[in-house]
Design a protein around this motif. Structure first.
Motif, PDB file in Angstrom:
ATOM      1  N   GLU A  47      47.619  23.574  -9.153  1.00 29.98           N
ATOM      2  CA  GLU A  47      46.982  24.500 -10.091  1.00 29.98           C
ATOM      3  C   GLU A  47      46.438  25.731  -9.364  1.00 29.98           C
ATOM      4  O   GLU A  47      46.583  26.861  -9.830  1.00 29.98           O
ATOM      5  CB  GLU A  47      45.843  23.781 -10.820  1.00 29.98           C
ATOM      6  CG  GLU A  47      45.233  24.565 -11.949  1.00 29.98           C
ATOM      7  CD  GLU A  47      44.186  23.751 -12.682  1.00 29.98           C
ATOM      8  OE1 GLU A  47      43.070  24.278 -12.831  1.00 29.98           O
ATOM      9  OE2 GLU A  47      44.483  22.610 -13.086  1.00 29.98           O
ATOM     10  N   GLN A  48      45.810  25.523  -8.201  1.00 28.31           N
ATOM     11  CA  GLN A  48      45.280  26.646  -7.433  1.00 28.31           C
ATOM     12  C   GLN A  48      46.402  27.539  -6.904  1.00 28.31           C
ATOM     13  O   GLN A  48      46.274  28.756  -6.882  1.00 28.31           O
ATOM     14  CB  GLN A  48      44.437  26.137  -6.260  1.00 28.31           C
ATOM     15  CG  GLN A  48      43.146  25.483  -6.689  1.00 28.31           C
ATOM     16  CD  GLN A  48      42.482  24.753  -5.544  1.00 28.31           C
ATOM     17  OE1 GLN A  48      43.138  24.139  -4.716  1.00 28.31           O
ATOM     18  NE2 GLN A  48      41.160  24.813  -5.502  1.00 28.31           N
ATOM     19  N   THR A  49      47.509  26.913  -6.491  1.00 28.26           N
ATOM     20  CA  THR A  49      48.650  27.682  -5.986  1.00 28.26           C
ATOM     21  C   THR A  49      49.191  28.603  -7.072  1.00 28.26           C
ATOM     22  O   THR A  49      49.504  29.765  -6.811  1.00 28.26           O
ATOM     23  CB  THR A  49      49.757  26.745  -5.474  1.00 28.26           C
ATOM     24  OG1 THR A  49      49.225  25.960  -4.404  1.00 28.26           O
ATOM     25  CG2 THR A  49      50.957  27.509  -4.982  1.00 28.26           C
ATOM     26  N   VAL A  50      49.269  28.098  -8.297  1.00 29.48           N
ATOM     27  CA  VAL A  50      49.732  28.924  -9.414  1.00 29.48           C
ATOM     28  C   VAL A  50      48.732  30.043  -9.684  1.00 29.48           C
ATOM     29  O   VAL A  50      49.113  31.200  -9.852  1.00 29.48           O
ATOM     30  CB  VAL A  50      49.953  28.056 -10.683  1.00 29.48           C
ATOM     31  CG1 VAL A  50      50.196  28.922 -11.901  1.00 29.48           C
ATOM     32  CG2 VAL A  50      51.098  27.087 -10.465  1.00 29.48           C
ATOM     33  N   PHE A  51      47.446  29.710  -9.699  1.00 32.52           N
ATOM     34  CA  PHE A  51      46.411  30.701 -10.003  1.00 32.52           C
ATOM     35  C   PHE A  51      46.354  31.806  -8.948  1.00 32.52           C
ATOM     36  O   PHE A  51      46.341  32.984  -9.266  1.00 32.52           O
ATOM     37  CB  PHE A  51      45.039  30.027 -10.119  1.00 32.52           C
ATOM     38  CG  PHE A  51      43.923  30.982 -10.422  1.00 32.52           C
ATOM     39  CD1 PHE A  51      43.733  31.461 -11.704  1.00 32.52           C
ATOM     40  CD2 PHE A  51      43.075  31.412  -9.409  1.00 32.52           C
ATOM     41  CE1 PHE A  51      42.706  32.350 -11.981  1.00 32.52           C
ATOM     42  CE2 PHE A  51      42.049  32.306  -9.677  1.00 32.52           C
ATOM     43  CZ  PHE A  51      41.861  32.774 -10.967  1.00 32.52           C
ATOM     44  N   PHE A  52      46.306  31.425  -7.659  1.00 29.71           N
ATOM     45  CA  PHE A  52      46.163  32.398  -6.579  1.00 29.71           C
ATOM     46  C   PHE A  52      47.495  32.984  -6.100  1.00 29.71           C
ATOM     47  O   PHE A  52      47.514  33.935  -5.325  1.00 29.71           O
ATOM     48  CB  PHE A  52      45.452  31.770  -5.378  1.00 29.71           C
ATOM     49  CG  PHE A  52      43.986  31.523  -5.597  1.00 29.71           C
ATOM     50  CD1 PHE A  52      43.102  32.578  -5.744  1.00 29.71           C
ATOM     51  CD2 PHE A  52      43.489  30.232  -5.645  1.00 29.71           C
ATOM     52  CE1 PHE A  52      41.747  32.348  -5.930  1.00 29.71           C
ATOM     53  CE2 PHE A  52      42.135  29.992  -5.829  1.00 29.71           C
ATOM     54  CZ  PHE A  52      41.263  31.046  -5.975  1.00 29.71           C
ATOM     55  N   LYS A  53      48.593  32.377  -6.504  1.00 32.93           N
ATOM     56  CA  LYS A  53      49.932  32.800  -6.080  1.00 32.93           C
ATOM     57  C   LYS A  53      50.106  32.723  -4.565  1.00 32.93           C
ATOM     58  O   LYS A  53      50.850  33.493  -3.967  1.00 32.93           O
ATOM     59  CB  LYS A  53      50.242  34.211  -6.580  1.00 32.93           C
ATOM     60  CG  LYS A  53      50.231  34.313  -8.087  1.00 32.93           C
ATOM     61  CD  LYS A  53      50.510  35.728  -8.551  1.00 32.93           C
ATOM     62  CE  LYS A  53      50.456  35.756 -10.051  1.00 32.93           C
ATOM     63  NZ  LYS A  53      49.566  36.726 -10.598  1.00 32.93           N
ATOM     64  N   GLN A  54      49.383  31.796  -3.941  1.00 40.48           N
ATOM     65  CA  GLN A  54      49.444  31.549  -2.501  1.00 40.48           C
ATOM     66  C   GLN A  54      49.258  30.052  -2.261  1.00 40.48           C
ATOM     67  O   GLN A  54      48.588  29.383  -3.048  1.00 40.48           O
ATOM     68  CB  GLN A  54      48.343  32.314  -1.752  1.00 40.48           C
ATOM     69  CG  GLN A  54      48.364  33.810  -1.928  1.00 40.48           C
ATOM     70  CD  GLN A  54      49.588  34.463  -1.323  1.00 40.48           C
ATOM     71  OE1 GLN A  54      50.201  33.948  -0.395  1.00 40.48           O
ATOM     72  NE2 GLN A  54      49.955  35.626  -1.844  1.00 40.48           N
ATOM     73  N   PRO A  55      49.805  29.500  -1.169  1.00 39.98           N
ATOM     74  CA  PRO A  55      49.679  28.064  -0.920  1.00 39.98           C
ATOM     75  C   PRO A  55      48.405  27.650  -0.196  1.00 39.98           C
ATOM     76  O   PRO A  55      48.048  26.473  -0.183  1.00 39.98           O
ATOM     77  CB  PRO A  55      50.903  27.760  -0.044  1.00 39.98           C
ATOM     78  CG  PRO A  55      51.156  29.039   0.691  1.00 39.98           C
ATOM     79  CD  PRO A  55      50.769  30.137  -0.270  1.00 39.98           C
TER      80      PRO A  55
END
Length: 132
Positions: A47-55
């Protein structure tokens, strides 16, 4: 960093040719947060990866999560309105050391321990209630 990114913005560069450089600058900004503001690097969940567009990103001593890689990309795309200097100076959740120059223990050390350098913020694995 703002000055360097402004220089990249003024140049006649294709954005996709700058992706690696922007990520390297973002990694540097993240490391400044680690060393000066008490943050620790973390892998983002799905979910965080999608939100921030970073891994990856950083976890601040107060539990807030930031994406320095995304901040740098945003600075490039938006310009001075997304100043990295202003971001750091107004950054919520940083250790007071970043302002006073004196190292201070974070409010709760239950989830962290002192590393070899004497710095607090090394995640303690297996402590109930601590997110790592």
């Amino acid at each position: 960093m703002d000055f360097m990114i402004d220089g990249l913005r003024k140049g006649d560069h294709e954005r996709n040719r700058l992706d690696d450089l922007l990520l390297e600058i973002g990694a540097y900004v993240g490391e400044v947060l680690v060393r000066q503001a008490g943050a620790v690097w973390i892998d983002f969940d799905g979910e965080q990866t999608v939100f921030f567009k970073q891994p990856v990103g950083v976890l601040m001593p107060d539990g807030r999560v930031w994406s320095p890689l995304g901040r740098v990309v945003n600075r490039f795309e938006v310009g001075n309105e997304a100043s990295l200097r202003d971001f750091f100076l107004t950054l919520p959740g940083r250790r007071r050391r970043a302002l006073s120059g004196r190292p201070q223990r974070p409010p709760s050390t239950a989830c962290t321990e002192r590393g070899e350098s004497g710095r607090w913020g090394i995640p303690r694995p297996g402590v109930p209630g601590c997110a790592h």
